[in-house]
Scaffold this active site. Structure first.
Site, PDB file in Angstrom:
ATOM      1  CG  ASP A  21      70.473  36.790  15.619  1.00 53.59           C
ATOM      2  OD1 ASP A  21      70.304  37.319  16.741  1.00 53.59           O
ATOM      3  OD2 ASP A  21      71.545  36.802  14.991  1.00 53.59           O
ATOM      4  CG  ASN A  75      76.642  47.643  14.528  1.00 50.64           C
ATOM      5  OD1 ASN A  75      75.937  48.456  13.937  1.00 50.64           O
ATOM      6  ND2 ASN A  75      76.172  46.837  15.468  1.00 50.64           N
ATOM      7  CG  ASP A  87      71.191  52.604  15.345  1.00 48.73           C
ATOM      8  OD1 ASP A  87      71.324  51.493  15.896  1.00 48.73           O
ATOM      9  OD2 ASP A  87      71.584  53.676  15.833  1.00 48.73           O
ATOM     10  CD  GLU A 127      72.497  40.972  17.231  1.00 47.73           C
ATOM     11  OE1 GLU A 127      73.423  40.166  17.328  1.00 47.73           O
ATOM     12  OE2 GLU A 127      72.388  41.979  17.977  1.00 47.73           O
TER      13      GLU A 127
END
Length: 524
Positions: free
Chosen positions: A377, A385, A394, A420
């Site tokens: 993770d 983000n 991304d 993620e």
């Protein structure tokens, strides 16, 4: 750009007929000059040559036929074949096959109409009579549309299609001879020469004039038509219906040919019997014999053509079916691949990853080989983000996917599990080996930098360098596990402990008790 087909090759598609409106709208000045000028010259020449053929009496020319194809030693002829010469037909056939029926039929109609009116045929009958040759040209156009054969008559295969099709067209167009003999009230003895001369003359001209002309002129015309697709009507659909229509035309032509040939020959023989003139009877018998033999060879030719047509149609259908099956197989394979691939990372998606882990568990149960599963993770991914934007997030996911692929062996299975979160199935790897691999992977990721996209509206600037870390949970697969869910739950619990322990670390279901942590098994 398409090229001329190899010798003997049947074309997958033929160009549609030349569109007059497209030529006027989009054709160059030179193209319009050559095509329209050539067509007008053909129209004038067709009328002039048609009238000339009548003035010079080129209709029903008698050709002595020796004893029926060697069937007798009698040196005297067994009868005559009759041949009519109508030069416009060859020109119109060339225009039909090269540019389309709409270009070849009008000159043929006008020339035949002029001939009929010049012979004082009633206007109503003349209008009907003039349609005979366009009907034959329509059969030629229909045949090539239905089969898709090459019109570059430079191979035996292309001629094997052209010859019998020309005969069928000649027979159907010769219905005009029946109108001619009816309107001129010719006797029974004059009907057979006119009818036979019509179809035999049309057939001979197709072979000796139009055929060689096509062989020399079609290849450059084909290349030009391929370069100018905007000038053509689209290739017609419904090849199967066209093929059935062609076969129907062939059947009607053979039946009509046999009916008229044998009927006219029988009529002459019956009249000779009624007159009791032995000389006339002998001549009528010769005519009947020659007519019967001609019908035999014609029928043989048609049978061969139908057989070849059926073979080519079947071969074409098989090739197209095979190509369609292969295309469907490729499409299905692509769809299968897409359905199992994560679009952003390029790794397998959750469904495919779970399928791979099930296969790995089956190997553990059957062969008692070790296997492990890792769950990863990205730490504080929401902050990436929020700070750099979703495009940067991304980019991080794609970079992590490349790292997982580079670090994994061919027998391993890295996949995106969701958001993620990622998962890796490790074959032939025990717990110590899985821990070593996970630790190397963690360090490699922590040391890497990801080039983020430039800020919006600043295309010339470089994006920020982003560092990120991952937390990893490790678990081994056990033969007694009911399913992959058991190993995934253990790996997920280890991942949770790694998060709780400060992130950027590796945890396992039993890290403290893992024996041989320094010398784990993993076949890299």
């Amino acid at each position: 750009m398409s090229t001329l087909p190899r010798p003997g090759e049947w074309l997958p598609e033929l160009p549609g007929s030349l569109s007059l409106m497209a030529l006027l709208r989009e054709g160059t000045h030179q193209e319009r000059l050559f095509i329209l000028g050539g067509w007008l010259l053909t129209l004038v020449a067709a009328v002039a040559l048609g009238l000339l053929s009548v003035r010079l009496n080129w209709s029903g020319l008698a050709i002595p036929l020796p004893s029926v194809v060697g069937m007798s030693d009698d040196p005297d002829p067994a009868g005559h074949l009759y041949l009519s010469i109508f030069p416009p037909l060859s020109l119109c056939l060339w225009w039909t096959l090269c540019f389309g029926w709409r270009w070849g039929a009008p000159p043929a109609y006008v020339a035949t109409l002029a001939l009929a009116l010049d012979a004082d045929m009633a206007p109503t009958w003349a209008l009907i009579f003039a349609a005979a040759n366009p009907i034959g040209l329509g059969v030629m156009a229909l045949g090539y549309r239905a089969v898709g054969a090459s019109r570059a008559l430079r191979t035996r295969r292309s001629w094997m299609f052209y010859v019998p099709l020309s005969f069928v067209a000649a027979v159907l167009s010769s219905t005009g001879a029946l109108i001619w003999t009816h309107t001129r009230q010719l006797g029974a003895g004059e009907q057979l020469p006119i009818w036979q001369g019509w179809w035999l003359g049309a057939f001979a001209q197709s072979l000796l004039i139009a055929g060689p002309l096509l062989a020399f002129t079609w290849p450059p015309l084909w290349r030009w038509l391929q370069r100018r697709p905007e000038l053509r009507h689209p290739t017609p659909a419904g090849r199967r219906a066209l093929g059935l229509g062609l076969l129907l035309a062939i059947v009607l032509a053979v039946q009509g040919f046999g009916l008229v040939s044998l009927g006219l020959g029988s009529l002459q023989l019956r009249l000779a019997l009624d007159s009791r003139d032995w000389g006339q009877l002998a001549e009528a018998a010769r005519v009947m014999l020659s007519t019967a033999w001609v019908f035999f060879w014609v029928f043989t030719l048609i049978v061969l053509f139908v057989g070849q047509f059926g073979y080519q149609a079947l071969s074409r259908w098989l090739r197209s079916t095979e190509a369609l099956v292969m295309q469907l197989a490729r499409v299905n394979a692509e769809l299968e691949q897409r359905s199992r691939t994560d679009g952003l990372s390029g790794l397998v998606n959750r469904m495919a990853a779970e399928d791979g882990l099930r296969a790995l568990l089956r190997a553990v149960r059957r062969y008692r080989t070790p296997a492990a599963v890792l769950m990863l993770d990205i730490d504080h991914f929401k902050l990436v983000n929020d700070r750099y934007g979703h495009a940067a997030g991304d980019a991080v996911i794609r970079a992590l996917a490349r790292t997982l692929q580079d670090a994994s062996r061919e027998v391993d299975l890295p996949g995106r599990y969701g958001g993620e979160e990622f998962v890796i199935g490790l074959a032939h790897t025990d717990l110590p080996g899985a821990l070593q691999f996970a630790e190397r992977l963690r360090v490699r990721i922590a040391d890497a930098q990801v080039q983020g996209p430039p800020p919006e509206g600043a295309a010339r600037e470089t994006g920020p360098l982003i560092r990120y870390t991952v937390s990893i949970g490790v678990a081994v697969m056990r033969a007694e596990d009911e399913g992959i869910e058991n190993a995934l739950r253990r790996a997920d619990a280890a991942l949770y402990r790694a998060k709780q322990g400060g992130r950027n670390r590796v945890e396992t279901e039993a890290t403290a008790d893992a024996p041989g942590a320094e010398t784990g098994t993993r076949n890299d």
